[in-house]
Design a protein around this motif. Structure first.
Motif, short mmCIF file in Angstrom:
data_model
loop_
_atom_site.label_atom_id
_atom_site.label_comp_id
_atom_site.label_asym_id
_atom_site.label_seq_id
_atom_site.Cartn_x
_atom_site.Cartn_y
_atom_site.Cartn_z
N VAL A 1 49.90 41.31 85.19
CA VAL A 1 51.09 41.99 85.94
C VAL A 1 52.25 42.12 85.55
O VAL A 1 52.62 43.39 85.99
CB VAL A 1 51.35 40.53 87.30
N LEU A 2 52.39 41.56 84.32
CA LEU A 2 53.58 41.98 83.74
C LEU A 2 53.60 43.41 83.16
O LEU A 2 54.56 44.30 83.32
CB LEU A 2 54.05 40.95 82.34
N LYS A 3 52.16 43.72 82.75
CA LYS A 3 52.11 45.15 82.26
C LYS A 3 52.30 46.24 83.27
O LYS A 3 52.83 47.17 83.16
CB LYS A 3 50.50 45.05 81.71
N LEU A 4 51.81 45.72 84.59
CA LEU A 4 51.98 46.64 85.90
C LEU A 4 53.51 46.80 86.25
O LEU A 4 53.84 47.91 86.56
CB LEU A 4 51.11 46.20 86.95
N GLN A 5 54.21 45.69 85.99
CA GLN A 5 55.61 45.74 86.39
C GLN A 5 56.11 46.82 85.65
O GLN A 5 57.22 47.74 86.01
CB GLN A 5 55.98 44.37 86.21
N ASN A 6 56.01 46.78 84.03
CA ASN A 6 56.50 47.98 83.46
C ASN A 6 56.04 49.25 83.67
O ASN A 6 56.87 50.03 83.62
CB ASN A 6 56.22 47.43 81.78
N ALA B 1 56.08 42.09 95.76
CA ALA B 1 57.46 41.80 95.84
C ALA B 1 58.15 41.95 94.37
O ALA B 1 59.26 42.73 94.27
CB ALA B 1 57.94 40.45 96.50
N GLY B 2 57.51 41.64 93.51
CA GLY B 2 58.07 41.54 92.15
C GLY B 2 57.59 43.02 91.73
O GLY B 2 58.49 43.46 90.97
N LEU B 3 56.66 43.83 92.06
CA LEU B 3 56.38 45.15 91.87
C LEU B 3 57.51 46.02 92.38
O LEU B 3 58.24 46.74 91.66
CB LEU B 3 55.08 45.50 92.33
N ALA B 4 57.75 45.84 93.52
CA ALA B 4 58.73 46.42 94.43
C ALA B 4 60.21 46.51 93.65
O ALA B 4 61.23 47.24 93.79
CB ALA B 4 58.93 46.15 95.68
N GLY B 5 60.29 45.01 93.09
CA GLY B 5 61.65 44.88 92.58
C GLY B 5 62.05 45.83 91.38
O GLY B 5 63.00 45.96 91.00
N GLN B 6 60.83 46.07 90.80
CA GLN B 6 61.10 47.07 89.54
C GLN B 6 61.73 48.56 90.08
O GLN B 6 62.08 49.19 89.31
CB GLN B 6 59.79 47.35 88.68
N THR B 7 61.80 48.58 91.25
CA THR B 7 62.33 50.11 91.82
C THR B 7 63.51 49.78 92.71
O THR B 7 63.76 50.80 93.42
CB THR B 7 61.36 50.45 92.75
N PHE C 1 50.27 52.95 92.81
CA PHE C 1 49.82 52.00 92.12
C PHE C 1 49.03 50.92 93.14
O PHE C 1 49.39 51.04 94.35
CB PHE C 1 51.06 51.22 91.30
N SER C 2 48.33 50.22 92.63
CA SER C 2 47.81 49.01 93.58
C SER C 2 48.12 47.77 93.31
O SER C 2 48.41 47.31 91.93
CB SER C 2 46.32 49.13 93.66
N GLN C 3 48.38 46.67 94.12
CA GLN C 3 48.49 45.29 94.02
C GLN C 3 47.25 45.02 93.01
O GLN C 3 46.16 45.43 93.31
CB GLN C 3 48.40 44.62 95.07
N SER D 1 45.44 50.33 89.54
CA SER D 1 45.92 49.13 88.64
C SER D 1 45.27 48.05 89.16
O SER D 1 45.97 46.60 89.02
CB SER D 1 47.47 49.28 88.73
N ILE D 2 44.24 47.98 89.57
CA ILE D 2 43.38 46.56 90.25
C ILE D 2 42.93 45.95 88.69
O ILE D 2 42.39 46.60 88.12
CB ILE D 2 42.30 47.16 91.06
N CYS D 3 43.07 44.57 88.78
CA CYS D 3 42.82 43.84 87.71
C CYS D 3 41.22 43.86 87.56
O CYS D 3 40.48 43.73 88.47
CB CYS D 3 43.29 42.50 87.75
N ARG D 4 40.84 43.98 86.33
CA ARG D 4 39.25 44.39 86.27
C ARG D 4 38.53 42.91 86.30
O ARG D 4 37.36 42.84 86.62
CB ARG D 4 38.89 44.95 84.76
N GLN D 5 39.40 42.01 86.02
CA GLN D 5 38.64 40.56 86.37
C GLN D 5 38.22 40.66 87.75
O GLN D 5 37.45 39.78 88.19
CB GLN D 5 39.56 39.56 86.04
N VAL D 6 39.00 41.29 88.72
CA VAL D 6 38.95 41.24 90.14
C VAL D 6 37.81 42.06 90.48
O VAL D 6 36.56 41.85 91.31
CB VAL D 6 40.18 41.44 90.81
N SER D 7 38.02 43.52 90.02
CA SER D 7 37.03 44.32 90.43
C SER D 7 35.72 44.06 89.93
O SER D 7 34.70 44.36 90.71
CB SER D 7 37.60 45.80 90.04
N ASN D 8 35.43 43.54 88.80
CA ASN D 8 33.95 43.37 88.09
C ASN D 8 33.45 42.36 89.04
O ASN D 8 32.12 42.27 89.11
CB ASN D 8 34.39 42.85 86.78
#
Length: 293
Positions: free
Chosen positions: A99-104, A132-138, A163-165, A199-206
């Motif tokens: 999530v932190l990497k995606l925020q960046n 909310a955390g992602l939108a906060g970066q904008t 991007f995707s949650q 940007s979906i986490c591969r732990q989720v998509s897999n």
């Protein structure tokens, strides 16, 4: 009946890390607050509450001073960290590295879009903590979309970065991407101005293909998840599409005898926010029901 727990289900590393940080901190005694539910699973939240973890909302956070607050795996917008400085709060930051990497990435894309009159679009659940955390970066200027109707707020004559949650369905993301490409074509634009980021986490998509295989191997499937879990809803849709005798439950108290009529095998699986101990409790509940005709 033969009851099997899916070996691939249960906590992702981000959630596991956050809960371990909370338990380590609670082991030292004292009060520990958590901004929002540490995980979207009521049973686990109640378990940690008994250990001393107190869930607070944003309004309550503003009133706290000189204490410890856990930031959960979902991450937080910049204003949360600014508030912590003002109120002398010690943050135990368990934000997921993914999530932190995606925020960046979102922050970098937003800064670039400002120079190109572009827009940042996030495929995600409005109001979700991660979103909310992602939108906060904008500066909260990102556009949040979940349905085709939500696309009406996007100006497709201008550049768009998508991007995707991290916990959304892969199929849902690519469906949204296709809808946006169609809108761009209808607006007379070109795909050169469209940057879609899976940007979906591969732990989720897999887990999606793994769950599909697991669901097909059993007569009845019990999907254990908190009802507020976005990931849980996405993964259950995968299970239910493969096996119509699939049931979404929060705990063993929701089991119904008629679900298992004629079933020889029962599979138990869950979301990335579902603890293994809870799936084991459900398994024990099924086994205690005995053989059903």
């Amino acid at each position: 009946m033969q009851v099997t727990i899916d070996k691939n289900s249960g906590y992702c590393f981000g959630v596991e890390f956050a809960i371990q940080m909370a338990e380590d901190e609670l082991a030292h005694g004292g009060m520990l607050y958590c901004l929002g539910d540490i995980v979207h699973n009521r049973m686990e939240v109640e378990r940690l509450n008994q250990k001393g973890l107190r869930v607070i909302d944003r309004e309550q956070l503003e009133l706290l001073h000189d204490c410890k607050v856990l930031i959960r795996a979902h991450g937080e917008p910049p204003e949360t960290y600014a508030l912590a400085l003002r109120n002398n709060l010690e943050l135990i930051d368990a934000s997921c590295p993914v999530v932190l990497k995606l925020q960046n990435r979102v922050k970098h894309a937003f800064d670039l879009s400002q120079r190109q009159d572009g827009q940042i679009v996030i495929y995600g659940q409005p109001g979700h903590a991660e979103v909310a955390g992602l939108a906060g970066q904008t500066g909260n200027r990102a556009l949040i979309v979940m349905t085709e109707a939500d696309l009406d707020q996007v100006d497709f004559a201008r550049p768009v970065t998508l991007f995707s949650q991290t916990t959304k369905s892969t199929a849902g993301f690519y469906k949204m991407k296709a809808l946006m490409e169609a809108r761009i074509a209808a607006a007379g634009g070109t795909l050169d101005s469209f940057d879609a980021n899976d940007s979906i986490c591969r732990q989720v998509s897999n887990r999606e293909p793994q769950l599909a295989i697991f669901a097909a191997q059993h007569d009845v499937v019990l999907f254990v998840s908190g009802r507020k879990s976005s990931n849980g809803k996405a993964l259950f849709s995968v299970v239910n599409a493969v096996n119509p005798r699939s049931y979404f439950i929060e705990n063993e108290g929701e089991l119904q005898d008629e679900w298992f009529a004629g079933a020889a095998t029962v599979g138990i699986c869950g979301a990335t926010s579902t603890p293994l101990w809870l799936m084991r409790q459900v398994a024990e509940g099924v086994e205690s029901m005995g053989e059903l005709v």
